[in-house]
Scaffold this active site. Structure first.
Site, mmCIF file in Angstrom:
data_model
loop_
_atom_site.group_PDB
_atom_site.id
_atom_site.type_symbol
_atom_site.label_atom_id
_atom_site.label_comp_id
_atom_site.label_asym_id
_atom_site.label_seq_id
_atom_site.Cartn_x
_atom_site.Cartn_y
_atom_site.Cartn_z
ATOM 1 N N ASN A 71 9.574 -4.378 -12.370
ATOM 2 C CA ASN A 71 9.715 -3.799 -11.031
ATOM 3 C C ASN A 71 11.019 -4.273 -10.393
ATOM 4 O O ASN A 71 11.364 -5.458 -10.477
ATOM 5 C CB ASN A 71 8.528 -4.290 -10.181
ATOM 6 C CG ASN A 71 8.383 -3.584 -8.851
ATOM 7 O OD1 ASN A 71 8.343 -2.357 -8.797
ATOM 8 N ND2 ASN A 71 8.297 -4.345 -7.771
ATOM 9 N N GLU A 103 7.186 0.670 -3.831
ATOM 10 C CA GLU A 103 7.278 0.036 -2.506
ATOM 11 C C GLU A 103 7.968 0.980 -1.524
ATOM 12 O O GLU A 103 8.816 0.578 -0.724
ATOM 13 C CB GLU A 103 8.039 -1.298 -2.601
ATOM 14 C CG GLU A 103 7.404 -2.262 -3.590
ATOM 15 C CD GLU A 103 8.080 -3.628 -3.673
ATOM 16 O OE1 GLU A 103 8.880 -3.969 -2.763
ATOM 17 O OE2 GLU A 103 7.813 -4.361 -4.633
ATOM 18 N N GLU A 120 12.494 -8.029 -9.928
ATOM 19 C CA GLU A 120 13.853 -8.227 -9.385
ATOM 20 C C GLU A 120 14.718 -9.196 -10.196
ATOM 21 O O GLU A 120 15.339 -10.100 -9.640
ATOM 22 C CB GLU A 120 13.755 -8.689 -7.920
ATOM 23 C CG GLU A 120 12.988 -7.710 -7.060
ATOM 24 C CD GLU A 120 12.796 -8.160 -5.611
ATOM 25 O OE1 GLU A 120 13.166 -9.300 -5.286
ATOM 26 O OE2 GLU A 120 12.263 -7.365 -4.824
ATOM 27 N N HIS A 158 12.975 1.189 -1.656
ATOM 28 C CA HIS A 158 13.127 0.889 -0.226
ATOM 29 C C HIS A 158 14.375 1.631 0.253
ATOM 30 O O HIS A 158 15.488 1.136 0.133
ATOM 31 C CB HIS A 158 13.308 -0.615 -0.006
ATOM 32 C CG HIS A 158 12.084 -1.420 -0.294
ATOM 33 N ND1 HIS A 158 10.959 -1.348 0.482
ATOM 34 C CD2 HIS A 158 11.808 -2.312 -1.270
ATOM 35 C CE1 HIS A 158 10.040 -2.165 -0.002
ATOM 36 N NE2 HIS A 158 10.526 -2.758 -1.071
ATOM 37 N N ASP A 171 9.448 3.033 1.280
ATOM 38 C CA ASP A 171 9.586 3.176 2.729
ATOM 39 C C ASP A 171 10.981 3.739 2.977
ATOM 40 O O ASP A 171 11.899 3.512 2.190
ATOM 41 C CB ASP A 171 9.324 1.874 3.501
ATOM 42 C CG ASP A 171 10.084 0.667 2.993
ATOM 43 O OD1 ASP A 171 11.076 0.819 2.253
ATOM 44 O OD2 ASP A 171 9.704 -0.467 3.352
HETATM 45 O O1 9MR Z 1 6.729 -7.190 2.547
HETATM 46 C C1 9MR Z 1 6.860 -8.504 2.074
HETATM 47 C C2 9MR Z 1 7.066 -9.459 3.238
HETATM 48 O O2 9MR Z 1 5.887 -9.528 4.007
HETATM 49 C C3 9MR Z 1 7.432 -10.829 2.723
HETATM 50 O O3 9MR Z 1 7.785 -11.655 3.816
HETATM 51 C C4 9MR Z 1 8.570 -10.757 1.728
HETATM 52 C C5 9MR Z 1 8.808 -12.112 1.148
HETATM 53 O O4 9MR Z 1 9.580 -12.113 0.037
HETATM 54 O O5 9MR Z 1 8.256 -9.854 0.672
HETATM 55 C C6 9MR Z 1 8.045 -8.557 1.137
HETATM 56 O O6 9MR Z 1 7.787 -7.707 0.035
HETATM 57 C C7 9MR Z 1 8.865 -7.571 -0.905
HETATM 58 C C8 9MR Z 1 8.264 -7.372 -2.267
HETATM 59 O O7 9MR Z 1 7.391 -8.437 -2.571
HETATM 60 C C9 9MR Z 1 9.332 -7.260 -3.338
HETATM 61 N N1 9MR Z 1 10.282 -6.216 -3.013
HETATM 62 C C10 9MR Z 1 10.843 -6.291 -1.670
HETATM 63 C C11 9MR Z 1 9.744 -6.346 -0.630
HETATM 64 C C12 9MR Z 1 10.325 -6.291 0.762
HETATM 65 O O8 9MR Z 1 11.076 -7.436 1.017
#
Ligand code: 9MR
Length: 438
Positions: free
Chosen positions: A189, A255, A147, A226, A257
Protein backbone atom coordinates in the site's frame (compact mmCIF):
# COMPACT_ATOMS: atom_id res chain seq x y z
CA UNK A 1 -31.07 -26.20 9.85
CA UNK A 2 -29.91 -27.21 6.44
CA UNK A 3 -31.96 -27.16 3.27
CA UNK A 4 -30.68 -29.44 0.58
CA UNK A 5 -31.26 -28.83 -3.05
CA UNK A 6 -29.93 -30.85 -5.92
CA UNK A 7 -29.20 -29.25 -9.18
CA UNK A 8 -30.52 -28.72 -12.60
CA UNK A 9 -30.05 -26.16 -15.29
CA UNK A 10 -29.99 -22.53 -14.26
CA UNK A 11 -33.24 -20.72 -14.91
CA UNK A 12 -32.68 -17.02 -15.33
CA UNK A 13 -35.60 -15.03 -14.05
CA UNK A 14 -36.05 -11.57 -15.29
CA UNK A 15 -37.17 -9.00 -12.80
CA UNK A 16 -36.96 -5.30 -13.23
CA UNK A 17 -33.67 -3.88 -12.09
CA UNK A 18 -33.88 -1.67 -9.04
CA UNK A 19 -31.01 0.62 -8.17
CA UNK A 20 -29.20 -0.08 -4.93
CA UNK A 21 -29.50 2.71 -2.39
CA UNK A 22 -26.24 2.34 -0.48
CA UNK A 23 -22.60 2.36 -1.50
CA UNK A 24 -21.81 -1.10 -0.16
CA UNK A 25 -24.84 -2.79 -1.68
CA UNK A 26 -24.20 -1.22 -5.06
CA UNK A 27 -20.50 -2.13 -5.00
CA UNK A 28 -21.39 -5.71 -4.06
CA UNK A 29 -23.56 -5.92 -7.17
CA UNK A 30 -20.67 -4.77 -9.34
CA UNK A 31 -18.94 -8.15 -9.37
CA UNK A 32 -18.76 -8.52 -5.59
CA UNK A 33 -16.77 -5.36 -4.96
CA UNK A 34 -16.53 -3.61 -1.62
CA UNK A 35 -17.08 0.01 -0.68
CA UNK A 36 -15.49 0.70 2.67
CA UNK A 37 -14.29 3.34 5.07
CA UNK A 38 -11.59 3.92 7.63
CA UNK A 39 -13.03 3.52 11.12
CA UNK A 40 -11.85 4.89 14.46
CA UNK A 41 -12.61 2.74 17.52
CA UNK A 42 -13.29 5.84 19.59
CA UNK A 43 -16.22 6.75 17.36
CA UNK A 44 -18.08 3.46 17.61
CA UNK A 45 -20.06 4.93 20.52
CA UNK A 46 -21.25 7.82 18.32
CA UNK A 47 -24.61 6.70 16.98
CA UNK A 48 -24.66 9.26 14.16
CA UNK A 49 -21.35 7.74 13.00
CA UNK A 50 -22.37 4.08 13.33
CA UNK A 51 -25.72 4.71 11.66
CA UNK A 52 -23.92 5.77 8.48
CA UNK A 53 -21.22 3.12 8.85
CA UNK A 54 -23.71 0.29 9.23
CA UNK A 55 -25.99 1.53 6.47
CA UNK A 56 -23.50 2.39 3.74
CA UNK A 57 -20.33 0.35 3.96
CA UNK A 58 -19.43 -3.33 3.56
CA UNK A 59 -15.73 -3.03 4.40
CA UNK A 60 -13.72 -1.29 7.11
CA UNK A 61 -10.07 -0.40 7.68
CA UNK A 62 -9.05 0.48 11.24
CA UNK A 63 -7.64 4.00 10.85
CA UNK A 64 -4.94 3.72 13.54
CA UNK A 65 -5.76 0.75 15.77
CA UNK A 66 -3.70 -1.91 13.96
CA UNK A 67 -0.58 0.20 13.53
CA UNK A 68 2.59 -0.99 15.20
CA UNK A 69 2.49 1.52 18.07
CA UNK A 70 -1.07 0.44 18.85
CA UNK A 71 -0.62 -3.33 18.69
CA UNK A 72 2.86 -3.72 20.22
CA UNK A 73 3.41 -0.69 22.47
CA UNK A 74 6.13 -2.53 24.40
CA UNK A 75 8.26 -5.16 22.77
CA UNK A 76 6.50 -8.52 22.88
CA UNK A 77 3.50 -7.08 24.74
CA UNK A 78 0.61 -7.01 22.35
CA UNK A 79 -2.47 -4.90 22.74
CA UNK A 80 -5.49 -5.63 20.56
CA UNK A 81 -8.45 -4.09 22.42
CA UNK A 82 -9.35 -1.28 20.04
CA UNK A 83 -8.55 -3.28 16.92
CA UNK A 84 -10.65 -6.19 18.19
CA UNK A 85 -13.54 -3.81 18.82
CA UNK A 86 -13.51 -2.64 15.22
CA UNK A 87 -13.13 -6.18 13.86
CA UNK A 88 -16.03 -7.37 16.01
CA UNK A 89 -18.23 -4.44 14.94
CA UNK A 90 -17.46 -5.10 11.28
CA UNK A 91 -17.64 -8.86 11.17
CA UNK A 92 -20.83 -9.07 13.19
CA UNK A 93 -22.43 -6.98 10.45
CA UNK A 94 -20.96 -8.85 7.52
CA UNK A 95 -18.36 -6.20 6.66
CA UNK A 96 -14.90 -7.33 5.57
CA UNK A 97 -11.80 -6.00 7.32
CA UNK A 98 -8.58 -4.66 5.80
CA UNK A 99 -5.70 -4.85 8.27
CA UNK A 100 -3.56 -1.70 8.26
CA UNK A 101 -0.60 -2.10 8.64
CA UNK A 102 2.00 -4.70 9.66
CA UNK A 103 5.28 -3.02 8.69
CA UNK A 104 5.77 0.73 8.27
CA UNK A 105 8.50 3.30 8.88
CA UNK A 106 5.98 5.51 10.68
CA UNK A 107 3.88 5.06 13.84
CA UNK A 108 6.54 2.79 15.30
CA UNK A 109 6.57 2.50 19.08
CA UNK A 110 9.59 4.07 20.78
CA UNK A 111 11.32 0.74 21.38
CA UNK A 112 11.25 -0.06 17.67
CA UNK A 113 12.32 3.40 16.53
CA UNK A 114 15.58 2.99 18.39
CA UNK A 115 16.35 -0.45 16.96
CA UNK A 116 18.45 -1.35 13.92
CA UNK A 117 20.08 -4.22 12.08
CA UNK A 118 19.30 -7.86 12.81
CA UNK A 119 17.52 -7.07 16.06
CA UNK A 120 15.10 -4.75 14.22
CA UNK A 121 14.60 -7.22 11.36
CA UNK A 122 13.73 -9.97 13.83
CA UNK A 123 11.47 -7.69 15.85
CA UNK A 124 9.64 -6.64 12.67
CA UNK A 125 9.17 -10.26 11.56
CA UNK A 126 7.99 -11.24 15.03
CA UNK A 127 5.50 -8.37 14.94
CA UNK A 128 4.17 -9.45 11.53
CA UNK A 129 3.85 -13.05 12.71
CA UNK A 130 2.16 -12.26 16.01
CA UNK A 131 -0.33 -9.74 14.69
CA UNK A 132 -1.26 -11.70 11.55
CA UNK A 133 -1.71 -14.79 13.72
CA UNK A 134 -3.94 -12.95 16.19
CA UNK A 135 -6.27 -11.82 13.38
CA UNK A 136 -6.05 -15.02 11.32
CA UNK A 137 -9.37 -15.76 9.69
CA UNK A 138 -10.77 -12.31 10.50
CA UNK A 139 -8.88 -10.05 8.14
CA UNK A 140 -9.53 -10.43 4.40
CA UNK A 141 -6.58 -8.27 3.28
CA UNK A 142 -3.46 -7.06 5.03
CA UNK A 143 -1.50 -3.97 4.13
CA UNK A 144 1.65 -5.94 4.89
CA UNK A 145 3.99 -3.08 4.06
CA UNK A 146 2.99 0.58 3.85
CA UNK A 147 4.74 3.51 2.15
CA UNK A 148 8.17 1.98 1.52
CA UNK A 149 9.09 4.11 -1.50
CA UNK A 150 10.50 7.63 -1.63
CA UNK A 151 8.61 10.55 -3.12
CA UNK A 152 10.09 12.50 -6.02
CA UNK A 153 11.91 11.38 -9.11
CA UNK A 154 14.42 8.89 -7.66
CA UNK A 155 12.26 5.77 -7.80
CA UNK A 156 14.24 4.63 -4.77
CA UNK A 157 13.16 2.99 -1.59
CA UNK A 158 12.41 5.38 1.27
CA UNK A 159 15.24 5.57 3.75
CA UNK A 160 14.12 4.17 7.12
CA UNK A 161 15.38 1.97 9.89
CA UNK A 162 13.55 -0.95 8.24
CA UNK A 163 15.10 -0.25 4.83
CA UNK A 164 18.54 -0.15 6.44
CA UNK A 165 18.07 -3.77 7.61
CA UNK A 166 18.44 -4.78 3.94
CA UNK A 167 16.53 -4.36 0.69
CA UNK A 168 14.80 -7.71 1.19
CA UNK A 169 12.85 -6.50 4.25
CA UNK A 170 9.64 -6.12 2.25
CA UNK A 171 9.61 -9.62 0.83
CA UNK A 172 10.61 -11.02 4.23
CA UNK A 173 7.56 -9.29 5.73
CA UNK A 174 5.28 -10.73 3.02
CA UNK A 175 6.62 -14.25 3.56
CA UNK A 176 6.11 -13.98 7.32
CA UNK A 177 2.54 -12.74 6.80
CA UNK A 178 1.74 -15.59 4.41
CA UNK A 179 3.07 -18.16 6.87
CA UNK A 180 1.04 -16.65 9.74
CA UNK A 181 -2.27 -16.32 7.86
CA UNK A 182 -2.29 -18.30 4.62
CA UNK A 183 -5.89 -17.27 3.91
CA UNK A 184 -5.36 -13.50 3.98
CA UNK A 185 -4.68 -11.54 0.82
CA UNK A 186 -1.42 -9.68 1.14
CA UNK A 187 -1.14 -6.13 -0.20
CA UNK A 188 1.48 -3.45 -0.71
CA UNK A 189 0.00 0.00 0.00
CA UNK A 190 1.35 3.47 -0.84
CA UNK A 191 0.45 7.09 -1.69
CA UNK A 192 1.51 9.21 -4.67
CA UNK A 193 1.33 6.07 -6.78
CA UNK A 194 -1.72 7.22 -8.75
CA UNK A 195 -0.08 8.92 -11.72
CA UNK A 196 1.20 6.21 -14.04
CA UNK A 197 4.18 8.24 -15.22
CA UNK A 198 5.49 9.14 -11.76
CA UNK A 199 8.81 7.56 -10.83
CA UNK A 200 7.33 6.33 -7.56
CA UNK A 201 4.45 4.55 -9.34
CA UNK A 202 6.87 2.93 -11.75
CA UNK A 203 9.14 1.82 -8.93
CA UNK A 204 6.28 0.15 -7.03
CA UNK A 205 5.13 -1.45 -10.28
CA UNK A 206 8.60 -2.93 -10.86
CA UNK A 207 8.73 -4.29 -7.33
CA UNK A 208 5.35 -6.01 -7.70
CA UNK A 209 6.40 -7.38 -11.08
CA UNK A 210 9.61 -8.69 -9.56
CA UNK A 211 7.71 -10.29 -6.64
CA UNK A 212 5.33 -12.02 -9.06
CA UNK A 213 8.26 -13.23 -11.18
CA UNK A 214 10.13 -14.64 -8.21
CA UNK A 215 7.13 -16.09 -6.39
CA UNK A 216 7.20 -13.70 -3.44
CA UNK A 217 3.64 -13.91 -2.05
CA UNK A 218 1.70 -10.78 -3.00
CA UNK A 219 -1.98 -10.63 -3.93
CA UNK A 220 -2.90 -6.99 -4.14
CA UNK A 221 -1.76 -3.40 -4.41
CA UNK A 222 -3.40 -0.51 -2.59
CA UNK A 223 -3.38 2.98 -4.03
CA UNK A 224 -4.12 5.32 -1.13
CA UNK A 225 -5.34 8.06 -3.48
CA UNK A 226 -5.30 11.00 -1.10
CA UNK A 227 -6.18 13.58 -3.72
CA UNK A 228 -5.78 16.21 -1.13
CA UNK A 229 -3.50 19.17 -1.21
CA UNK A 230 -0.34 18.21 -3.06
CA UNK A 231 -1.58 15.57 -5.48
CA UNK A 232 -4.61 15.58 -7.73
CA UNK A 233 -6.61 12.98 -9.56
CA UNK A 234 -4.52 12.21 -12.66
CA UNK A 235 -6.11 11.63 -16.06
CA UNK A 236 -4.10 8.41 -16.46
CA UNK A 237 -5.43 6.91 -13.21
CA UNK A 238 -7.27 4.11 -15.04
CA UNK A 239 -4.02 3.18 -16.77
CA UNK A 240 -2.36 2.88 -13.39
CA UNK A 241 -5.12 0.63 -12.06
CA UNK A 242 -5.17 -1.60 -15.14
CA UNK A 243 -1.37 -1.80 -15.34
CA UNK A 244 -1.05 -3.09 -11.80
CA UNK A 245 -3.97 -5.47 -12.36
CA UNK A 246 -2.23 -6.86 -15.44
CA UNK A 247 0.56 -8.07 -13.19
CA UNK A 248 -1.91 -10.55 -11.70
CA UNK A 249 -2.82 -8.76 -8.49
CA UNK A 250 -6.05 -7.22 -7.27
CA UNK A 251 -6.00 -3.45 -7.04
CA UNK A 252 -7.74 -1.46 -4.30
CA UNK A 253 -8.27 2.23 -3.75
CA UNK A 254 -7.53 2.23 -0.05
CA UNK A 255 -7.65 5.71 1.48
CA UNK A 256 -9.65 7.85 -0.92
CA UNK A 257 -10.32 11.47 -0.05
CA UNK A 258 -10.40 14.44 -2.41
CA UNK A 259 -9.92 18.06 -1.40
CA UNK A 260 -13.34 19.78 -1.35
CA UNK A 261 -14.93 16.55 -2.60
CA UNK A 262 -15.59 17.56 -6.22
CA UNK A 263 -18.27 15.29 -7.69
CA UNK A 264 -16.42 14.93 -11.00
CA UNK A 265 -13.25 13.56 -9.45
CA UNK A 266 -15.16 11.17 -7.19
CA UNK A 267 -17.20 10.00 -10.18
CA UNK A 268 -14.08 9.52 -12.29
CA UNK A 269 -12.32 7.49 -9.60
CA UNK A 270 -15.36 5.26 -9.23
CA UNK A 271 -15.74 4.76 -12.98
CA UNK A 272 -12.03 4.03 -13.35
CA UNK A 273 -12.24 1.31 -10.73
CA UNK A 274 -15.38 -0.19 -12.27
CA UNK A 275 -13.64 -0.28 -15.66
CA UNK A 276 -10.87 -2.53 -14.32
CA UNK A 277 -12.19 -5.97 -13.35
CA UNK A 278 -9.45 -6.51 -10.79
CA UNK A 279 -10.11 -3.19 -9.10
CA UNK A 280 -12.23 -4.94 -6.53
CA UNK A 281 -13.01 -2.17 -4.08
CA UNK A 282 -12.79 1.40 -2.84
CA UNK A 283 -12.23 2.58 0.73
CA UNK A 284 -12.75 6.22 1.70
CA UNK A 285 -10.55 7.55 4.51
CA UNK A 286 -13.32 8.42 6.95
CA UNK A 287 -17.08 8.88 6.96
CA UNK A 288 -17.93 12.56 7.68
CA UNK A 289 -15.74 15.55 6.93
CA UNK A 290 -15.32 15.97 10.68
CA UNK A 291 -13.82 12.46 10.83
CA UNK A 292 -11.13 13.22 8.23
CA UNK A 293 -7.42 13.56 9.02
CA UNK A 294 -7.74 16.73 6.91
CA UNK A 295 -11.15 17.90 8.05
CA UNK A 296 -10.33 21.47 6.98
CA UNK A 297 -10.45 20.32 3.35
CA UNK A 298 -13.91 18.69 3.62
CA UNK A 299 -12.73 15.81 1.43
CA UNK A 300 -15.28 13.07 2.22
CA UNK A 301 -18.75 11.93 1.10
CA UNK A 302 -20.74 13.02 4.17
CA UNK A 303 -20.77 16.47 5.74
CA UNK A 304 -20.02 16.96 9.41
CA UNK A 305 -23.72 16.59 10.25
CA UNK A 306 -23.83 13.23 8.49
CA UNK A 307 -25.66 14.51 5.42
CA UNK A 308 -24.91 13.06 1.99
CA UNK A 309 -22.88 15.46 -0.14
CA UNK A 310 -23.13 15.87 -3.91
CA UNK A 311 -20.06 13.65 -4.24
CA UNK A 312 -21.95 10.87 -2.48
CA UNK A 313 -24.73 11.05 -5.07
CA UNK A 314 -22.14 11.04 -7.85
CA UNK A 315 -20.41 7.93 -6.49
CA UNK A 316 -23.66 6.03 -5.92
CA UNK A 317 -24.93 6.91 -9.39
CA UNK A 318 -21.64 5.79 -10.94
CA UNK A 319 -21.76 2.52 -9.03
CA UNK A 320 -25.37 1.91 -9.99
CA UNK A 321 -24.73 2.52 -13.66
CA UNK A 322 -21.67 0.28 -13.74
CA UNK A 323 -21.96 -3.09 -15.41
CA UNK A 324 -23.33 -5.51 -12.82
CA UNK A 325 -21.45 -8.51 -14.07
CA UNK A 326 -17.90 -7.87 -15.27
CA UNK A 327 -17.43 -11.39 -16.54
CA UNK A 328 -13.86 -10.72 -17.56
CA UNK A 329 -12.88 -10.72 -13.89
CA UNK A 330 -10.73 -13.79 -13.38
CA UNK A 331 -11.71 -15.77 -10.32
CA UNK A 332 -9.37 -14.86 -7.52
CA UNK A 333 -7.53 -17.65 -5.82
CA UNK A 334 -6.54 -17.86 -2.24
CA UNK A 335 -2.84 -18.61 -2.23
CA UNK A 336 -1.79 -21.24 0.19
CA UNK A 337 -4.81 -23.40 -0.52
CA UNK A 338 -3.68 -26.65 -2.13
CA UNK A 339 -5.14 -27.42 -5.55
CA UNK A 340 -8.03 -29.89 -5.60
CA UNK A 341 -6.85 -33.46 -5.94
CA UNK A 342 -9.83 -34.67 -7.95
CA UNK A 343 -11.63 -32.72 -10.61
CA UNK A 344 -15.09 -33.99 -11.55
CA UNK A 345 -15.97 -33.49 -15.21
CA UNK A 346 -17.32 -30.02 -15.97
CA UNK A 347 -21.07 -29.69 -16.35
CA UNK A 348 -21.90 -32.40 -13.83
CA UNK A 349 -24.05 -31.72 -10.85
CA UNK A 350 -23.27 -31.08 -7.23
CA UNK A 351 -25.30 -30.30 -4.15
CA UNK A 352 -25.59 -26.90 -2.54
CA UNK A 353 -26.83 -26.83 1.02
CA UNK A 354 -28.06 -23.60 2.60
CA UNK A 355 -27.38 -22.78 6.24
CA UNK A 356 -29.23 -19.71 7.53
CA UNK A 357 -26.93 -17.38 9.51
CA UNK A 358 -27.33 -14.47 11.87
CA UNK A 359 -30.41 -12.28 11.39
CA UNK A 360 -30.36 -8.57 12.33
CA UNK A 361 -33.16 -6.05 12.11
CA UNK A 362 -32.34 -5.03 8.58
CA UNK A 363 -30.19 -7.86 7.15
CA UNK A 364 -29.27 -11.50 7.49
CA UNK A 365 -26.44 -13.82 6.63
CA UNK A 366 -26.56 -17.00 4.58
CA UNK A 367 -23.88 -19.57 3.98
CA UNK A 368 -23.93 -22.25 1.30
CA UNK A 369 -21.85 -25.41 1.35
CA UNK A 370 -21.19 -27.34 -1.85
CA UNK A 371 -20.62 -31.06 -1.85
CA UNK A 372 -19.76 -33.36 -4.71
CA UNK A 373 -17.34 -31.00 -6.45
CA UNK A 374 -14.26 -28.99 -5.65
CA UNK A 375 -14.68 -26.61 -8.59
CA UNK A 376 -18.26 -25.45 -8.92
CA UNK A 377 -20.72 -22.81 -9.91
CA UNK A 378 -23.89 -22.16 -7.89
CA UNK A 379 -26.76 -19.95 -9.04
CA UNK A 380 -28.68 -18.26 -6.20
CA UNK A 381 -31.77 -16.06 -6.53
CA UNK A 382 -32.68 -13.29 -4.08
CA UNK A 383 -36.18 -11.84 -3.85
CA UNK A 384 -36.33 -8.14 -4.80
CA UNK A 385 -36.26 -5.64 -3.07
CA UNK A 386 -33.78 -7.65 -1.00
CA UNK A 387 -30.18 -7.02 -2.05
CA UNK A 388 -26.89 -8.72 -1.33
CA UNK A 389 -24.55 -6.25 0.37
CA UNK A 390 -21.49 -8.35 1.25
CA UNK A 391 -20.01 -11.58 -0.04
CA UNK A 392 -17.19 -13.88 0.99
CA UNK A 393 -15.28 -17.00 -0.04
CA UNK A 394 -16.44 -17.20 -3.66
CA UNK A 395 -16.28 -15.31 -6.93
CA UNK A 396 -19.66 -13.55 -7.33
CA UNK A 397 -21.33 -12.11 -10.41
CA UNK A 398 -24.87 -10.83 -10.97
CA UNK A 399 -27.39 -10.81 -13.77
CA UNK A 400 -28.79 -7.49 -14.90
CA UNK A 401 -31.70 -7.59 -12.43
CA UNK A 402 -29.30 -7.67 -9.50
CA UNK A 403 -31.32 -10.53 -8.04
CA UNK A 404 -29.66 -13.62 -9.50
CA UNK A 405 -26.04 -14.28 -8.66
CA UNK A 406 -23.63 -16.89 -9.89
CA UNK A 407 -21.03 -17.91 -7.35
CA UNK A 408 -17.94 -19.74 -8.52
CA UNK A 409 -15.39 -21.50 -6.36
CA UNK A 410 -12.29 -19.37 -5.89
CA UNK A 411 -10.01 -21.72 -4.03
CA UNK A 412 -11.15 -20.65 -0.59
CA UNK A 413 -13.06 -23.81 0.23
CA UNK A 414 -16.52 -25.21 -0.37
CA UNK A 415 -18.53 -22.81 1.76
CA UNK A 416 -19.36 -19.32 0.58
CA UNK A 417 -21.54 -16.72 2.20
CA UNK A 418 -23.27 -13.42 1.81
CA UNK A 419 -25.23 -10.77 3.67
CA UNK A 420 -28.62 -9.76 2.32
CA UNK A 421 -30.32 -6.43 3.10
CA UNK A 422 -34.05 -7.01 3.68
CA UNK A 423 -35.13 -3.60 2.32
CA UNK A 424 -38.61 -4.06 3.77
CA UNK A 425 -39.09 -7.75 2.95
CA UNK A 426 -38.06 -9.61 6.09
CA UNK A 427 -39.44 -13.01 5.15
CA UNK A 428 -37.97 -14.01 1.78
CA UNK A 429 -34.83 -16.13 1.77
CA UNK A 430 -32.35 -16.97 -1.02
CA UNK A 431 -33.18 -19.85 -3.34
CA UNK A 432 -30.60 -22.17 -4.89
CA UNK A 433 -31.25 -22.45 -8.62
CA UNK A 434 -28.50 -24.83 -9.61
CA UNK A 435 -25.16 -26.30 -8.73
CA UNK A 436 -22.83 -27.42 -11.48
CA UNK A 437 -19.26 -28.63 -11.53
CA UNK A 438 -16.36 -27.07 -13.35
O1 9MR B 1 -5.75 9.13 9.40
C1 9MR B 1 -4.65 8.75 10.19
C2 9MR B 1 -4.43 9.77 11.29
O2 9MR B 1 -5.50 9.71 12.21
C3 9MR B 1 -3.13 9.49 12.00
O3 9MR B 1 -2.86 10.54 12.91
C4 9MR B 1 -1.99 9.35 11.01
C5 9MR B 1 -0.75 8.94 11.73
O4 9MR B 1 0.24 8.49 10.93
O5 9MR B 1 -2.30 8.35 10.03
C6 9MR B 1 -3.43 8.68 9.30
O6 9MR B 1 -3.65 7.67 8.32
C7 9MR B 1 -2.62 7.54 7.33
C8 9MR B 1 -2.55 6.10 6.93
O7 9MR B 1 -2.34 5.29 8.07
C9 9MR B 1 -1.45 5.85 5.91
N1 9MR B 1 -1.60 6.72 4.76
C10 9MR B 1 -1.77 8.13 5.08
C11 9MR B 1 -2.91 8.34 6.05
C12 9MR B 1 -3.16 9.81 6.28
O8 9MR B 1 -2.07 10.39 6.92
Amino acid sequence: MSLLLATGTAVVVSTSAQAATTLGASAAERGGRFFGTAVAAGKLSDSAYTTILNREFNQVTPENEMKIDATEPNQNQFSYGNADRIVQHARSRGMQVRGHTLAWHSQQPGWMQSMSGTALRNAMLNHVTQVATHFRGQVTWWDVVNEAFADGSSGARRDSNLQRTGNDWIEAAFRAARAADPGAKLCYNDYNTDNWTDAKTQAVYRMVQDFKNRGVPIDCVGLQSHFTGGSNYPSNYRTTLSSFAALGVDVHITELDIRNAPSDAYRNVTNDCLAVPRCTGITVWGIRDSDSWRSGESPLLFNSSGGKKAAYDAVLAALNSGTPNPTTAPPTTTPGTPPPTTTPPPGGSCTASVTPGTVWGDRYNTSVTVSGASTWSVVVAITSPQRVSTTWSGSFSWDSSGSVMTVRSNGSGNTFGFTTMMNGNSSARPQIRSCSTG
